[in-house]
Design a protein around this motif. Structure first.
Motif, PDB file in Angstrom:
ATOM      1  N   LEU A  61       0.760  -1.275   0.029  1.00  0.00           N
ATOM      2  CA  LEU A  61      -0.128  -0.061  -0.055  1.00  0.00           C
ATOM      3  C   LEU A  61       0.817   1.480   0.016  1.00  0.00           C
ATOM      4  N   LEU A  62       2.051   1.302   0.671  1.00  0.00           N
ATOM      5  CA  LEU A  62       2.714   2.579   0.977  1.00  0.00           C
ATOM      6  C   LEU A  62       4.081   2.332   0.699  1.00  0.00           C
ATOM      7  N   ILE A  63       4.930   1.454   0.991  1.00  0.00           N
ATOM      8  CA  ILE A  63       6.272   1.700   0.672  1.00  0.00           C
ATOM      9  C   ILE A  63       6.776   1.167  -0.759  1.00  0.00           C
ATOM     10  N   GLU A  64       6.025   0.391  -1.271  1.00  0.00           N
ATOM     11  CA  GLU A  64       6.519   0.346  -2.842  1.00  0.00           C
ATOM     12  C   GLU A  64       6.258   1.509  -3.775  1.00  0.00           C
ATOM     13  N   PRO A  65       5.262   2.227  -3.415  1.00  0.00           N
ATOM     14  CA  PRO A  65       5.226   3.672  -4.382  1.00  0.00           C
ATOM     15  C   PRO A  65       6.269   4.701  -3.559  1.00  0.00           C
ATOM     16  N   LEU A  66       6.685   4.395  -2.479  1.00  0.00           N
ATOM     17  CA  LEU A  66       7.865   5.348  -1.934  1.00  0.00           C
ATOM     18  C   LEU A  66       9.300   4.938  -2.530  1.00  0.00           C
ATOM     19  N   ALA A  67       9.077   3.523  -2.475  1.00  0.00           N
ATOM     20  CA  ALA A  67      10.580   3.137  -3.108  1.00  0.00           C
ATOM     21  C   ALA A  67      10.800   3.234  -4.595  1.00  0.00           C
ATOM     22  N   PHE A 190       6.349  -2.544 -26.388  1.00  0.00           N
ATOM     23  CA  PHE A 190       7.201  -2.061 -25.487  1.00  0.00           C
ATOM     24  C   PHE A 190       8.403  -3.056 -25.410  1.00  0.00           C
ATOM     25  N   VAL A 191       9.502  -2.225 -24.842  1.00  0.00           N
ATOM     26  CA  VAL A 191      10.473  -3.055 -24.233  1.00  0.00           C
ATOM     27  C   VAL A 191      10.953  -2.942 -22.760  1.00  0.00           C
ATOM     28  N   ILE A 192      11.345  -4.027 -21.872  1.00  0.00           N
ATOM     29  CA  ILE A 192      11.533  -3.889 -20.598  1.00  0.00           C
ATOM     30  C   ILE A 192      13.124  -3.028 -20.372  1.00  0.00           C
ATOM     31  N   VAL A 193      12.740  -1.823 -19.804  1.00  0.00           N
ATOM     32  CA  VAL A 193      14.168  -1.195 -19.344  1.00  0.00           C
ATOM     33  C   VAL A 193      14.902  -1.714 -18.053  1.00  0.00           C
ATOM     34  N   GLU A 194      13.897  -2.052 -17.251  1.00  0.00           N
ATOM     35  CA  GLU A 194      14.277  -2.597 -15.919  1.00  0.00           C
ATOM     36  C   GLU A 194      13.402  -3.156 -15.111  1.00  0.00           C
ATOM     37  N   MET A 195      13.666  -4.248 -14.557  1.00  0.00           N
ATOM     38  CA  MET A 195      12.787  -4.625 -13.412  1.00  0.00           C
ATOM     39  C   MET A 195      13.500  -4.743 -12.017  1.00  0.00           C
ATOM     40  N   ALA A 196      13.280  -3.409 -11.439  1.00  0.00           N
ATOM     41  CA  ALA A 196      13.837  -2.974 -10.371  1.00  0.00           C
ATOM     42  C   ALA A 196      13.147  -3.768  -9.051  1.00  0.00           C
ATOM     43  N   ARG A 197      14.023  -4.236  -8.048  1.00  0.00           N
ATOM     44  CA  ARG A 197      13.484  -4.742  -6.941  1.00  0.00           C
ATOM     45  C   ARG A 197      13.325  -3.520  -6.041  1.00  0.00           C
ATOM     46  N   LEU A 198      11.993  -3.502  -5.170  1.00  0.00           N
ATOM     47  CA  LEU A 198      11.749  -2.171  -4.130  1.00  0.00           C
ATOM     48  C   LEU A 198      12.003  -2.538  -2.688  1.00  0.00           C
ATOM     49  N   GLY A 199      12.582  -3.584  -2.564  1.00  0.00           N
ATOM     50  CA  GLY A 199      13.081  -3.630  -1.046  1.00  0.00           C
ATOM     51  C   GLY A 199      12.223  -4.083  -0.042  1.00  0.00           C
ATOM     52  N   THR A 200      10.829  -4.585  -0.710  1.00  0.00           N
ATOM     53  CA  THR A 200       9.783  -4.840   0.572  1.00  0.00           C
ATOM     54  C   THR A 200       9.984  -6.227   0.672  1.00  0.00           C
TER      55      THR A 200
END
Length: 216
Positions: A61-67, A190-200
């Motif tokens: 709910l909150l941390i993923e958007p902040l990350a 589309f092409v993928i630029v990055e699959m970023a881990r959000l640290g959650t």
């Protein structure tokens, strides 16, 4: 959840994900959470049990958007969030990245009413709410003028993908909030630029895509 409990939990979960939050953002995030909790008890804005949130759901709910805020380019001037529902990820992300113009698109009237109230209560600047289907909104937008489209928990229908592709600028990005167990197949166009881990706690990923345009 009391005010102290919320702030302690927000600080702990943010630290776990390597996210720093200003005092002003703390206040606004708490206001958003309390408002969401009250409205959700009446009209079921989302499926999360807000009064007994696990760390995984709190993060979602909150941390993923902040990350995810760290991946928003400073050059973003126009941003669309599709299927905004209860306001996450768009509202938490807007709280900590208050640049550019945000349009939240939500087809259900009661959810759109909540979004308007949240924007008013949080005094968010340069935010519009469109109570329509994204495809209809996209049809009224000048092509290739949107810098960012964020999406969570919506079906990637071909018509939606076509609409997103139509509005994105050549340097634009799509943010797909998803867990690693979800299908990560790259949509056509589309092409993928990055699959970023959000640290959650759920090891959620942010799929960052860019549009591909045919050259002749």
């Amino acid at each position: 959840m009391t005010s102290n409990e919320f702030r302690e939990r927000l600080s702990a979960r943010a630290e776990n994900a390597g996210v720093s939050i200003t005092a002003d953002a703390h206040v606004k995030l708490e206001t958003y959470f309390q408002l969401l909790t009250r409205w959700n008890a009446k009209i079921n804005l989302n499926a999360l049990p807000l009064r007994r949130l696990s760390d995984e759901k709190f993060d979602r709910l909150l941390i993923e958007p902040l990350a995810a805020a760290r991946y928003v380019a400073d050059s973003v001037r126009r941003w669309f969030d599709f299927g905004s529902g209860g306001g996450s990820p768009a509202i938490p992300l807007k709280i900590v990245h208050d640049r550019g113009e945000l349009t939240m698109v939500e087809s259900k009237e009661r959810k759109a009413a909540f979004l308007r109230e949240a924007v008013r209560a949080l005094e968010l600047r340069h935010v519009d709410i469109e109570n329509q289907r994204f495809e209809d909104v996209a049809g009224s937008v000048r092509p290739h003028t949107v810098d960012l489209v964020s999406v969570r928990a919506v079906k990637r229908a071909p018509s939606l993908l076509i609409a997103i592709h139509r509005v994105l600028s050549p340097d634009g990005r799509v943010f797909l909030f998803q867990s690693p167990v979800k299908d990560s197949k790259t949509p056509a166009g589309f092409v993928i630029v990055e699959m970023a881990r959000l640290g959650t706690s759920a090891d959620a990923r942010l799929g960052i895509l860019k549009p591909v345009f045919e050259t002749h």
